[in-house]
Enzyme design. Sequence first.
Site, PDB file in Angstrom:
ATOM      1  N   ASN A  45      68.597  84.755  35.499  1.00  0.00           N
ATOM      2  CA  ASN A  45      69.162  84.781  36.850  1.00  0.00           C
ATOM      3  C   ASN A  45      68.065  84.349  37.818  1.00  0.00           C
ATOM      4  OD1 ASN A  45      71.419  85.312  38.643  1.00  0.00           O
ATOM      5  ND2 ASN A  45      70.253  87.063  39.384  1.00  0.00           N
ATOM      6  N   LYS A  46      68.394  84.302  39.080  1.00  0.00           N
ATOM      7  CA  LYS A  46      67.464  83.821  40.115  1.00  0.00           C
ATOM      8  C   LYS A  46      66.078  84.449  39.981  1.00  0.00           C
ATOM      9  CE  LYS A  46      67.877  81.260  42.543  1.00  0.00           C
ATOM     10  NZ  LYS A  46      67.378  79.896  42.211  1.00  0.00           N
ATOM     11  N   ASP A  59      72.962  83.321  35.443  1.00  0.00           N
ATOM     12  CA  ASP A  59      73.154  81.889  35.203  1.00  0.00           C
ATOM     13  C   ASP A  59      73.428  81.603  33.730  1.00  0.00           C
ATOM     14  OD1 ASP A  59      71.611  81.953  37.866  1.00  0.00           O
ATOM     15  OD2 ASP A  59      72.516  79.969  37.693  1.00  0.00           O
ATOM     16  N   ARG A 112      75.879  75.733  44.758  1.00  0.00           N
ATOM     17  CA  ARG A 112      74.968  76.395  43.830  1.00  0.00           C
ATOM     18  C   ARG A 112      75.628  77.701  43.389  1.00  0.00           C
ATOM     19  NH1 ARG A 112      75.370  80.502  46.289  1.00  0.00           N
ATOM     20  NH2 ARG A 112      73.799  81.348  44.898  1.00  0.00           N
ATOM     21  N   GLY A 113      74.984  78.389  42.429  1.00  0.00           N
ATOM     22  CA  GLY A 113      75.619  79.563  41.829  1.00  0.00           C
ATOM     23  C   GLY A 113      76.360  79.092  40.578  1.00  0.00           C
ATOM     24  N   ALA A 114      76.116  79.767  39.446  1.00  0.00           N
ATOM     25  CA  ALA A 114      76.575  79.233  38.154  1.00  0.00           C
ATOM     26  C   ALA A 114      78.076  78.905  38.096  1.00  0.00           C
ATOM     27  CB  ALA A 114      76.174  80.195  37.039  1.00  0.00           C
ATOM     28  N   GLN A 118      68.731  82.282  49.484  1.00  0.00           N
ATOM     29  CA  GLN A 118      70.166  82.551  49.253  1.00  0.00           C
ATOM     30  C   GLN A 118      70.532  83.972  49.672  1.00  0.00           C
ATOM     31  OE1 GLN A 118      68.064  81.171  47.047  1.00  0.00           O
ATOM     32  NE2 GLN A 118      69.071  79.740  45.670  1.00  0.00           N
ATOM     33  N   ARG A 176      71.672  70.197  36.682  1.00  0.00           N
ATOM     34  CA  ARG A 176      70.830  71.410  36.671  1.00  0.00           C
ATOM     35  C   ARG A 176      70.887  71.998  35.262  1.00  0.00           C
ATOM     36  NH1 ARG A 176      71.293  75.491  41.595  1.00  0.00           N
ATOM     37  NH2 ARG A 176      69.188  76.025  40.893  1.00  0.00           N
TER      38      ARG A 176
HETATM   39  O1  MRU Z   1      69.655  78.394  42.390  1.00  0.00           O
HETATM   40  P1  MRU Z   1      71.017  79.007  42.582  1.00  0.00           P
HETATM   41  O2  MRU Z   1      71.309  79.362  44.001  1.00  0.00           O
HETATM   42  O3  MRU Z   1      72.099  78.180  41.936  1.00  0.00           O
HETATM   43  O4  MRU Z   1      70.936  80.381  41.773  1.00  0.00           O
HETATM   44  C1  MRU Z   1      72.065  81.210  41.766  1.00  0.00           C
HETATM   45  C2  MRU Z   1      71.840  82.478  41.052  1.00  0.00           C
HETATM   46  O5  MRU Z   1      70.807  82.726  40.476  1.00  0.00           O
HETATM   47  C3  MRU Z   1      73.014  83.416  40.972  1.00  0.00           C
HETATM   48  O6  MRU Z   1      72.589  84.745  40.952  1.00  0.00           O
HETATM   49  C4  MRU Z   1      73.800  83.138  39.687  1.00  0.00           C
HETATM   50  O7  MRU Z   1      74.106  81.781  39.591  1.00  0.00           O
HETATM   51  C5  MRU Z   1      75.036  83.928  39.609  1.00  0.00           C
HETATM   52  S1  MRU Z   1      76.246  83.360  40.769  1.00  0.00           S
HETATM   53  C6  MRU Z   1      77.676  84.227  40.522  1.00  0.00           C
END
Ligand code: MRU
Length: 348
Positions: free
Chosen positions: A248-249, A238, A56-58, A197, A94
Amino acid sequence: MQETETEYAWQPVVAADWRDDACVLLDQRLLPAEERYLVLDGVEDVAAAIRDMVVRGAPAIGIAAAYGAVLAYRQAGADTGALERGLAMLADARPTAANLAWALCRVRRAAGPPSADAWRAALAEARAIHREDIEMNHQMGRLGAALLSGRSAVVTHCNAGALATGGFGTALGVIREAWAAGKIAHVFAGETRPWLQGSRLTAWELARDRIPVTVLADSAMSQMFRRQHPSWLIVGADRVAANGDVANKIGTYGLALSARHHGARVMVVAPSSTVDLDTASGDDIPIEERESGEIWAATGADAAPAGVSFANPAFDVTPASLIDALVTEKGVVESPDPKALAAVMARP
Ligand code: MRU
């Protein structure tokens, strides 16, 4: 006492890679209890791993998708229909992170039409995407850290570290650089319900690096801004829309409001692969709605009260007006607006 610059060395961690002709992913659902790598040799498995939060994470999603696309090419051979099905499976895994479609587009452009050998060109491109992401992380780390002055506490949310990228991190890359330069006294991290996270992943990364971190329940963050006077909120993204709005999250928007109210500045750290100039504003960003069961499962309960409805948006949008600095590898956009963002994105 804080370590000096020369004593500090970050502990590398690899979220996604290509080894022995397969895509290898660290199963982030198990951290911090267990470090287990999954070896995946089917595009369906990589798509499922992205959907189910193994990775996970963009930026890390983009890299995993790129390696998944290599598998799609290899499985499809010269069969166009099979390739399209494989790539569509990845694209649909996603919806919010811009990096996913961006990475698939790059691999497709490099590998061209399906053929017995096209997967080799796909692999070269996937490796380039991975390598460049690490370089961009380090560049953003330097640019972002230069914005901090003095020595103070900072706040982060979710995980925008090595686990969320090719390595090093976006927001955590800035925090690592700033820590090494003696500019950070302490990090506060929101736990980040429902996947945690912040408490499972960010705290794990920072603890490995011996950077002092305190995790708080998401609901405790406004009070923390009021009492601890952090200087910056530093987060990843994201998707960044053309007007500078940032997805973002979930929870980032509330933190940005608290930061503004209490005099802290807001820094968003995202590579150009996360900036989507084809999406006009945050209102146009697709926000992933995940299974409502994740909300109560995170508390250890196995069922919700009967007749109650839950909503589980995975992301929110922070308007550009709340952002003081958007850090990309191409440069920093202060108080982002469409013109300034487009100008920085046009740089080579
Ligand atoms: O649902 P996730 O864990 O994929 O969400 C991740 C985030 O929101 C991060 O802050 C974002 O992807 C930036 S990662 C460098």
